[in-house]
Each structure stands twice: as structure tokens, then as C-alpha cells.
Design a protein around this motif. Structure first.
Motif, PDB file in Angstrom:
ATOM      1  N   ASP A  25       0.820  -1.216   0.000  1.00  0.00           N
ATOM      2  CA  ASP A  25       0.000   0.000   0.000  1.00  0.00           C
ATOM      3  C   ASP A  25       0.851   1.263   0.000  1.00  0.00           C
ATOM      4  N   CYS A  26       2.133   1.123  -0.368  1.00  0.00           N
ATOM      5  CA  CYS A  26       3.075   2.233  -0.238  1.00  0.00           C
ATOM      6  C   CYS A  26       2.768   3.399  -1.171  1.00  0.00           C
ATOM      7  N   GLY A  27       2.486   3.112  -2.431  1.00  0.00           N
ATOM      8  CA  GLY A  27       2.205   4.178  -3.386  1.00  0.00           C
ATOM      9  C   GLY A  27       1.023   5.040  -2.972  1.00  0.00           C
ATOM     10  N   PRO A  28      -0.136   4.425  -2.666  1.00  0.00           N
ATOM     11  CA  PRO A  28      -1.273   5.235  -2.213  1.00  0.00           C
ATOM     12  C   PRO A  28      -0.996   5.993  -0.921  1.00  0.00           C
ATOM     13  N   GLN A  29      -0.232   5.399   0.003  1.00  0.00           N
ATOM     14  CA  GLN A  29       0.097   6.110   1.233  1.00  0.00           C
ATOM     15  C   GLN A  29       0.979   7.334   0.959  1.00  0.00           C
TER      16      GLN A  29
END
Length: 200
Positions: A67-71
């Protein structure tokens, strides 16, 4: 340690959101890595801070295994409104590095969860250390902050380095069929504050 340089960088994300960052680099960080502090929004006495560990697969290539990109995208927008810093920390794969992270992905495809895969490689569940982040904050004049995170270890480590975490602000939960097992493992094994809408 000291500030090395500060430069203004206009940014635009794939969805069209735009922001302007004041990007600071440092000399003398304790771990010798090239971490960045990106300032967004108005100046404030208690900034909103996100410590975001580099994730090439998620941040750059849009991988749905995490979920790194959206975070990252959420953090830039929220900090732009509140005022504060995104610390972009060069700690790929929870500190084990890019190649080892991809090795762990292969083990996950064989059925291991994200932590068991790290251990099978002889690595720790999470090898990140936030001493350099605390150094960066002190050089920037930040001694008290609101921390944008779902990871309780981040606030614990910052406090151990003398940074006051006034409030912990949760990030959104970006669960999908591709990452729900990963998120469930983080919630169950390392206490991440995640309310998962998809059953693991």
C-alpha cells in the motif's frame, strides 16, 4: 550533522494532483544514506510528519502487492494542507533492500507471509532504524510533531530519540485482493492500526 542543500521541486502525480516540495538533503546522517526531507504546505509549530520508507515497486511502478504508493500520495496531499514534512527514507523492503525484498516476494508466492519470508532469508521482520529521521527533524528545528502512520514502531522509535509525538494520525487503508494478506500480517504481527474491509 547539517543541511547540505535545499531546492524547490514542483510535483504532479498521475491522478493530476500537484504540490510544490522544498526538498532538503543532509550531511552527516548516522547511517550514511541519502534520505530526503520534503516540506509541504504552510509553516507550523507542530508539523504533520510522514516517515515514508522507499518502495520502488509501489512508489514508482504502482505495485499492488503493498500500500506504499497510495500512502505516499495521501501523505503529500495531507501534509500540503496541514503543513509539515515527508521524510523519504532509503530503507527499501523494511530495511532489507530491493533484491532481498523481491526474494521475499518469491517466498510469499510459495505461501509465506511477509514476515515469515523475511525470516526465511535470515533477515529481521523489520530492520528499519529511525535514528537518522530523528537527526533530520532536529536539524529542521522539529522537536514536536503529529505523526502520520499506522505503524506503532515509528512513534516508539522517535520518542526514544527525544522527539515528542503529540498525536498519531492514521493513514488510509488501501486494501485490495493483491495485498490483503500482506496488510493482515502487518495488523496481526506488528500491531499496525489497520481496519481491513476485505477478509484475509
Amino acid at each position: 550533522m547539517s543541511v547540505r542543500t535545499t531546492v524547490t521541486v514542483p510535483m504532479r502525480f498521475p491522478d493530476g494532483f500537484a504540490a510544490t516540495a522544498r526538498v532538503t538533503t543532509f550531511s552527516g546522517l548516522v547511517d550514511g544514506r541519502e534520505h530526503l526531507a520534503l516540506a509541504f504546505g504552510p509553516e507550523t509549530t507542530t508539523p504533520l510528519v510522514r516517515m515514508h520508507s522507499e518502495c520502488l515497486t509501489g512508489d514508482v511502478f504502482g505495485s499492488e502487492r503493498c500500500d506504499c504508493g497510495p500512502q505516499l500520495r495521501e501523505a503529500v496531499e495531507r501534509i500540503s494542507v496541514a503543513g509539515g514534512y515527508l521524510l523519504y527514507l532509503r530503507q527499501e523492503g523494511r530495511g532489507i533492500g530491493l533484491y532481498a525484498k523481491l526474494d521475499a516476494y518469491a517466498l510469499q508466492e510459495a505461501g509465506l507471509d511477509t514476515y515469515a519470508a523475511n525470516r526465511a532469508l535470515g533477515r529481521g521482520d523489520d530492520e528499519r532504524d529511525y535514528a537518522a529521521a530523528a537527526q533530520m527533524l532536529r536539524v529542521l528545528g522539529v522537536t514536536s510533531l503529529d505523526l502520520l502512520t499506522n505503524n506503532p514502531d515509528k512513534s516508539r522509535q522517535l520518542r526514544s530519540h527525544g522527539i515528542e509525538v503529540r498525536d498519531v494520525v492514521p493513514t488510509g487503508v488501501y486494501a485490495s485482493a493483491a495485498n490483503v494478506r500482506y496488510l493482515a500480517a502487518k495488523a496481526a504481527q506488528t500491531g499496525h492500526t489497520l481496519s481491513l474491509p476485505i477478509a484475509g
